[in-house]
Design an enzyme around this catalytic site. Sequence first.
Site, PDB file in Angstrom:
ATOM      1  N   TYR A  33      -5.491 -34.897   4.503  1.00 36.66           N
ATOM      2  CA  TYR A  33      -4.568 -34.748   3.385  1.00 36.66           C
ATOM      3  C   TYR A  33      -3.199 -35.299   3.733  1.00 36.66           C
ATOM      4  O   TYR A  33      -2.908 -35.617   4.880  1.00 36.66           O
ATOM      5  CB  TYR A  33      -4.420 -33.271   3.003  1.00 36.66           C
ATOM      6  N   ARG A  52      -0.392 -43.018   6.371  1.00 32.57           N
ATOM      7  CA  ARG A  52      -0.869 -41.979   7.280  1.00 32.57           C
ATOM      8  C   ARG A  52      -2.204 -41.400   6.839  1.00 32.57           C
ATOM      9  O   ARG A  52      -3.075 -41.139   7.674  1.00 32.57           O
ATOM     10  CB  ARG A  52       0.169 -40.864   7.425  1.00 32.57           C
ATOM     11  N   ARG A 100     -25.320 -29.037   2.277  1.00 31.27           N
ATOM     12  CA  ARG A 100     -24.677 -28.644   3.520  1.00 31.27           C
ATOM     13  C   ARG A 100     -25.495 -29.068   4.739  1.00 31.27           C
ATOM     14  O   ARG A 100     -26.695 -28.817   4.824  1.00 31.27           O
ATOM     15  CB  ARG A 100     -24.465 -27.126   3.563  1.00 31.27           C
ATOM     16  N   HIS A 102     -24.342 -30.232   9.111  1.00 27.08           N
ATOM     17  CA  HIS A 102     -23.215 -30.557   9.974  1.00 27.08           C
ATOM     18  C   HIS A 102     -23.052 -32.067  10.192  1.00 27.08           C
ATOM     19  O   HIS A 102     -21.942 -32.580  10.112  1.00 27.08           O
ATOM     20  CB  HIS A 102     -23.372 -29.855  11.328  1.00 27.08           C
ATOM     21  N   LYS A 145      -4.253 -35.469  10.245  1.00 23.19           N
ATOM     22  CA  LYS A 145      -3.785 -34.491   9.262  1.00 23.19           C
ATOM     23  C   LYS A 145      -4.991 -33.933   8.501  1.00 23.19           C
ATOM     24  O   LYS A 145      -5.183 -34.166   7.306  1.00 23.19           O
ATOM     25  CB  LYS A 145      -2.763 -35.120   8.314  1.00 23.19           C
ATOM     26  N   GLU A 177       4.432 -28.480  18.407  1.00 21.42           N
ATOM     27  CA  GLU A 177       5.016 -28.649  17.077  1.00 21.42           C
ATOM     28  C   GLU A 177       5.024 -27.300  16.380  1.00 21.42           C
ATOM     29  O   GLU A 177       4.779 -26.269  17.012  1.00 21.42           O
ATOM     30  CB  GLU A 177       4.221 -29.687  16.274  1.00 21.42           C
ATOM     31  N   LEU A 201       1.211 -33.936  15.145  1.00 20.84           N
ATOM     32  CA  LEU A 201       1.086 -34.854  14.027  1.00 20.84           C
ATOM     33  C   LEU A 201       2.300 -35.773  14.031  1.00 20.84           C
ATOM     34  O   LEU A 201       3.436 -35.289  14.127  1.00 20.84           O
ATOM     35  CB  LEU A 201       1.029 -34.088  12.703  1.00 20.84           C
TER      36      LEU A 201
END
Length: 281
Positions: A33, A52, A100, A102, A145, A177, A201
């Site tokens: 995101y 990014r 679903r 993995h 991110k 961070e 990040l």
Amino acid sequence: MKNIGYYNGKTGPIEEMTVPMNDRACYFGDGVYDATCVVNHVPMAIDDHIDRIYRSAGLIDIEIPMEKAEMKRMLQGLVDQVEGDVLFLYWQVTRGVGMRGHAYKNAGGTPSIWAFVRPSQMSDPFGVYKCITMEDTRFFHCNIKTINLLPAVIANQRAEEAGCQETIFHRGERVTECSHSNVHIIKNGVLRTAPCDNLILPGITRAHILKICEAKGIPVVEAPFTVREMMEADEIFFSSSSNLTCRIGEIDGKRVGLKDEKTFGAIRDAYQLEMKNECGV
């Protein structure tokens, strides 16, 4: 409109939007995101944020089904429909919808694009903020991110419970961070900030701050610093796209920093001016 949501081409009020249960975001947080503040309907540093999210997506093998220019037009179109002088723009890309499982090769179909815009407000650039520290138990891909934000959510909740505005993470003695921002210190007129490795990040605001320092002749050291060095610094501040620069005056209940207004103020004022110019304020 008061707010707007977007999912794979469909739009509507955020409260009325729905997504498929089998979107891999629901089971795995399988996506990336980005987000930025919007002033006068101008998303701040939008090109940097778009670059990014494409970089983050590439690091987890997601190929975004939209060119950068098209994404920029789409996001601006959403922003233009929402009322308000200051807005928050968020968007994410997930691996897509599929049963679903993995392993993700051929499991997620076409990646899904989500977004929303809602009214917001920015932190006072002249305020002084309180923080707590917490051991960084997140994974080793903090440079991506990702939408896997549970550790950050818990850390931010702990800060709120302590009457603070942010949590500063550390791994052992090394400061990394914050729960949703980068953290920097100033000592003897030198800005110190963590290097852009896999433990932080690479913040958009962080990058702009480094350019400001270069232009103003403020020395910069991109290297790890310790909790002790942070606590003994002349100034400590955190930065993010939604709050720009926030000066820290208390950590874990102890008074810290607030000893070099000149250097911090030069960085803060220059970035405020840069964003005002970009947004036509």
